[in-house]
Enzyme design. Structure first.
Site, PDB file in Angstrom:
ATOM      1  N   HIS A  40      42.047  13.221 -37.172  1.00 22.94           N
ATOM      2  CA  HIS A  40      42.820  13.273 -35.925  1.00 22.94           C
ATOM      3  C   HIS A  40      44.325  13.213 -36.201  1.00 22.94           C
ATOM      4  O   HIS A  40      45.100  12.806 -35.343  1.00 22.94           O
ATOM      5  CB  HIS A  40      42.387  12.168 -34.947  1.00 22.94           C
ATOM      6  CG  HIS A  40      40.986  12.377 -34.445  1.00 22.94           C
ATOM      7  ND1 HIS A  40      40.703  13.174 -33.355  1.00 22.94           N
ATOM      8  CD2 HIS A  40      39.797  11.921 -34.899  1.00 22.94           C
ATOM      9  CE1 HIS A  40      39.380  13.180 -33.159  1.00 22.94           C
ATOM     10  NE2 HIS A  40      38.814  12.441 -34.083  1.00 22.94           N
ATOM     11  N   ALA A 126      27.709  18.698 -37.931  1.00 23.30           N
ATOM     12  CA  ALA A 126      27.594  17.538 -38.825  1.00 23.30           C
ATOM     13  C   ALA A 126      28.951  17.084 -39.348  1.00 23.30           C
ATOM     14  O   ALA A 126      29.021  16.271 -40.260  1.00 23.30           O
ATOM     15  CB  ALA A 126      26.666  17.867 -39.990  1.00 23.30           C
ATOM     16  N   LEU A 128      31.088  18.933 -40.938  1.00 21.73           N
ATOM     17  CA  LEU A 128      31.431  19.617 -42.188  1.00 21.73           C
ATOM     18  C   LEU A 128      32.040  20.993 -41.918  1.00 21.73           C
ATOM     19  O   LEU A 128      32.157  21.822 -42.801  1.00 21.73           O
ATOM     20  CB  LEU A 128      30.193  19.741 -43.082  1.00 21.73           C
ATOM     21  CG  LEU A 128      29.538  18.404 -43.453  1.00 21.73           C
ATOM     22  CD1 LEU A 128      28.306  18.633 -44.322  1.00 21.73           C
ATOM     23  CD2 LEU A 128      30.530  17.491 -44.171  1.00 21.73           C
ATOM     24  N   SER A 131      31.909  25.545 -38.064  1.00 22.16           N
ATOM     25  CA  SER A 131      32.612  26.488 -37.183  1.00 22.16           C
ATOM     26  C   SER A 131      33.694  27.258 -37.942  1.00 22.16           C
ATOM     27  O   SER A 131      33.765  28.486 -37.848  1.00 22.16           O
ATOM     28  CB  SER A 131      33.209  25.749 -35.977  1.00 22.16           C
ATOM     29  OG  SER A 131      34.063  24.707 -36.393  1.00 22.16           O
ATOM     30  N   ASP A 175      40.590  22.621 -40.540  1.00 20.31           N
ATOM     31  CA  ASP A 175      39.329  23.183 -41.021  1.00 20.31           C
ATOM     32  C   ASP A 175      39.513  24.605 -41.528  1.00 20.31           C
ATOM     33  O   ASP A 175      38.973  24.995 -42.570  1.00 20.31           O
ATOM     34  CB  ASP A 175      38.283  23.166 -39.900  1.00 20.31           C
ATOM     35  CG  ASP A 175      37.969  21.756 -39.434  1.00 20.31           C
ATOM     36  OD1 ASP A 175      38.450  20.803 -40.075  1.00 20.31           O
ATOM     37  OD2 ASP A 175      37.251  21.615 -38.424  1.00 20.31           O
ATOM     38  N   TYR A 227      37.180  14.626 -27.336  1.00 17.34           N
ATOM     39  CA  TYR A 227      38.150  15.149 -28.307  1.00 17.34           C
ATOM     40  C   TYR A 227      39.414  15.614 -27.569  1.00 17.34           C
ATOM     41  O   TYR A 227      40.533  15.262 -27.954  1.00 17.34           O
ATOM     42  CB  TYR A 227      37.518  16.311 -29.077  1.00 17.34           C
ATOM     43  CG  TYR A 227      38.356  16.849 -30.215  1.00 17.34           C
ATOM     44  CD1 TYR A 227      38.120  16.446 -31.519  1.00 17.34           C
ATOM     45  CD2 TYR A 227      39.378  17.765 -29.991  1.00 17.34           C
ATOM     46  CE1 TYR A 227      38.872  16.932 -32.569  1.00 17.34           C
ATOM     47  CE2 TYR A 227      40.147  18.270 -31.030  1.00 17.34           C
ATOM     48  CZ  TYR A 227      39.885  17.855 -32.317  1.00 17.34           C
ATOM     49  OH  TYR A 227      40.644  18.346 -33.349  1.00 17.34           O
TER      50      TYR A 227
HETATM   51  P1  ADP Z   1      31.153  21.615 -36.988  1.00 15.13           P
HETATM   52  O1  ADP Z   1      32.240  22.610 -37.171  1.00 15.13           O
HETATM   53  O2  ADP Z   1      31.585  20.223 -37.328  1.00 15.13           O
HETATM   54  O3  ADP Z   1      29.885  21.964 -37.677  1.00 15.13           O
HETATM   55  P2  ADP Z   1      31.446  22.504 -34.287  1.00 15.13           P
HETATM   56  O4  ADP Z   1      30.916  21.999 -32.986  1.00 15.13           O
HETATM   57  O5  ADP Z   1      32.901  22.632 -34.435  1.00 15.13           O
HETATM   58  O6  ADP Z   1      30.805  21.597 -35.430  1.00 15.13           O
HETATM   59  O7  ADP Z   1      30.821  23.923 -34.577  1.00 15.13           O
HETATM   60  C1  ADP Z   1      29.425  24.125 -34.494  1.00 15.13           C
HETATM   61  C2  ADP Z   1      29.171  25.451 -33.809  1.00 15.13           C
HETATM   62  O8  ADP Z   1      29.522  26.527 -34.695  1.00 15.13           O
HETATM   63  C3  ADP Z   1      27.714  25.678 -33.474  1.00 15.13           C
HETATM   64  O9  ADP Z   1      27.359  25.050 -32.254  1.00 15.13           O
HETATM   65  C4  ADP Z   1      27.682  27.200 -33.387  1.00 15.13           C
HETATM   66  O10 ADP Z   1      28.160  27.629 -32.130  1.00 15.13           O
HETATM   67  C5  ADP Z   1      28.670  27.631 -34.471  1.00 15.13           C
HETATM   68  N1  ADP Z   1      27.909  27.865 -35.703  1.00 15.13           N
HETATM   69  C6  ADP Z   1      27.824  27.089 -36.793  1.00 15.13           C
HETATM   70  N2  ADP Z   1      26.985  27.624 -37.718  1.00 15.13           N
HETATM   71  C7  ADP Z   1      26.513  28.767 -37.181  1.00 15.13           C
HETATM   72  C8  ADP Z   1      25.586  29.768 -37.624  1.00 15.13           C
HETATM   73  N3  ADP Z   1      24.965  29.692 -38.799  1.00 15.13           N
HETATM   74  N4  ADP Z   1      25.352  30.805 -36.779  1.00 15.13           N
HETATM   75  C9  ADP Z   1      25.966  30.895 -35.589  1.00 15.13           C
HETATM   76  N5  ADP Z   1      26.831  29.984 -35.119  1.00 15.13           N
HETATM   77  C10 ADP Z   1      27.107  28.933 -35.888  1.00 15.13           C
HETATM   78 MG    MG Z   2      34.074  22.597 -36.109  1.00 19.38          MG
END
Ligand code: ADP
Ligand code: MG
Length: 385
Positions: A40, A126, A128, A131, A175, A227
């Site tokens: 943050h 998770a 990590l 996105s 990120d 957030y």
């Molecule tokens: P983080 O970036 O911490 O994993 P976020 O909420 O920022 O969590 O992003 C997760 C989102 O990214 C998922 O809900 C989905 O919309 C997208 N995403 C992640 N991996 C995939 C994938 N393999 N295929 C399609 N969309 C994905």
């Molecule tokens: Mg993310």
């Protein structure tokens, strides 16, 4: 490896051929990341210390000439064809991929259309950065299909804009920068105002450490509102302190302005300012080979995120305590919080006890069993074939 012992990436190409009806022109990859210190702080224009990791999103892509972008995810399905002038209204998971294309078109990318098929082993939600892995892999693919590359900082800001304006998540730029600039040598010290970045060697092997991630399996998906609220609170605190961003405030200023800020904004500002200082202290500790200093710094960061910033949760608190009692040298929540993962530095021979300690503590508390992964620093987004 795929089912028949072929590398995953070949499997992606054959899936591409199945669904698109022609082979991909290439494959591009971008890593997820784990943040060692500085959560943050990115949207407060401060410092962060992420590590790009060996979990990644891979995109197979082929150009089209009909002004349509068609994206499919092996994990999430088929988003259907979308005309290039409607990318900005994409919804759901496709917004990460199509939003990135939308932002790159704004940067002047000359893209006639494309078919994309992506797959990712970065666990979603998770902490990590699955996105940014999707955004950055898509961005590299689209640039090469268009035959021109933008500066990586421009790409990072475009992907961030996609997440802010198309997905609707007002994230910082950490990120995307980590995914694009990742280094197999270690962590990235990033100034989120200037976007200056430099590698800080982790020397995990010589120090007898591995980088472990404990996924609490509590997805932070539901925390988007919280957030955005934290972000607003930080902006308000900066305004009351008379600084452009909390990155510019000092601990003394925040302390002296306690009455003006009130307890909540005061605590939020205290976290951002102290966390920024901890980023530099972690870098200094690594550079003078003072591994013993890392434990207290990670502990202070976790306490600050929990108590001052209010973004931890019982599952994260339990996992951090259990990791340390199981033999981790340092452990803290990482990423945005409200679930997600803990990052820990662990001597390899303590991995087993750390895993057991975390499982037992979770079981006792009635939490989902956390998953432990060892991750390694990795290079940033690139074309693979
Ligand atoms: P983080 O970036 O911490 O994993 P976020 O909420 O920022 O969590 O992003 C997760 C989102 O990214 C998922 O809900 C989905 O919309 C997208 N995403 C992640 N991996 C995939 C994938 N393999 N295929 C399609 N969309 C994905
Ligand atoms: Mg993310």
């Amino acid at each position: 490896m795929g089912a028949a012992g072929r590398p995953m990436t070949d499997e992606l190409s054959s899936r591409f051929l199945d669904v698109v009806g022609a082979p991909p022109a290439g494959r591009w990859q971008a890593p997820g990341r784990v943040n060692l210190m500085g959560d943050h702080t990115d949207y407060n224009e401060g410092f962060v210390l992420p590590v790009a990791i060996d979990l990644r999103c891979t995109v197979a892509a082929r150009p089209r000439t009909d002004g349509v972008l068609h994206v499919r995810s092996l994990q999430r399905g088929d988003a259907g064809p979308v005309p290039l002038d409607q990318l900005g209204s994409a919804q759901g998971w496709a917004a990460y991929a199509l939003g990135t294309a939308w932002a790159l078109l704004q940067e002047g990318l000359d893209l006639p259309g494309a078919d994309l098929v992506l797959t990712s082993d970065v666990p979603s939600g998770a902490g990590l950065s699955s996105s940014a892995a999707v955004e950055c892999a898509v961005a590299m693919a689209l640039q090469d299909l268009a035959g021109s590359r933008l500066p990586l900082r421009t790409v990072a800001l475009a992907a961030q804009r996609a997440e802010a304006h198309v997905v609707g998540a007002p994230v910082g730029v950490m990120d995307q920068m980590a995914s694009l600039f990742g280094s197999a040598d270690g962590a990235l010290l990033l100034d989120c105002r200037s976007l200056d970045i430099r590698t800080v060697d982790l020397d995990l092997d010589p120090r007898g450490l591995v980088l472990a991630v404990l996924d609490t399996r509590v997805s932070h998906d539901l925390a988007a509102g919280a957030y955005a609220e934290r972000r607003r609170q930080c902006e308000q605190a900066a305004l009351l302190l008379g600084v452009p961003a909390l990155r510019d405030a000092t601990e003394r200023q925040v302390h002296d302005a306690a009455a003006t800020l009130g307890p909540t904004l005061g605590a939020r500002a205290r976290h951002v300012v102290s966390e920024g200082a901890r980023v530099h202290r972690v870098v200094e500790a690594l550079e003078r080979d003072d591994v013993a200093a890392l434990g207290p710094l990670f502990a202070a960061s976790h306490a600050s995120l929990r108590d001052d910033f209010g973004v931890s949760c019982p599952e994260l608190d339990t996992a951090v305590a259990a990791a340390v009692s199981g033999g981790a040298v340092a452990a803290r929540m990482t990423g945005g919080g409200f679930g997600g993962s803990v990052v820990a530095l662990v001597p390899p021979d303590a991995l087993e006890t750390v895993a057991r300690s975390c499982r037992e503590a979770a079981q006792q508390a009635g939490h989902p069993l956390p998953a432990l992964r060892v991750v390694t620093p990795s290079s940033g987004a690139a074309r693979v074939v």
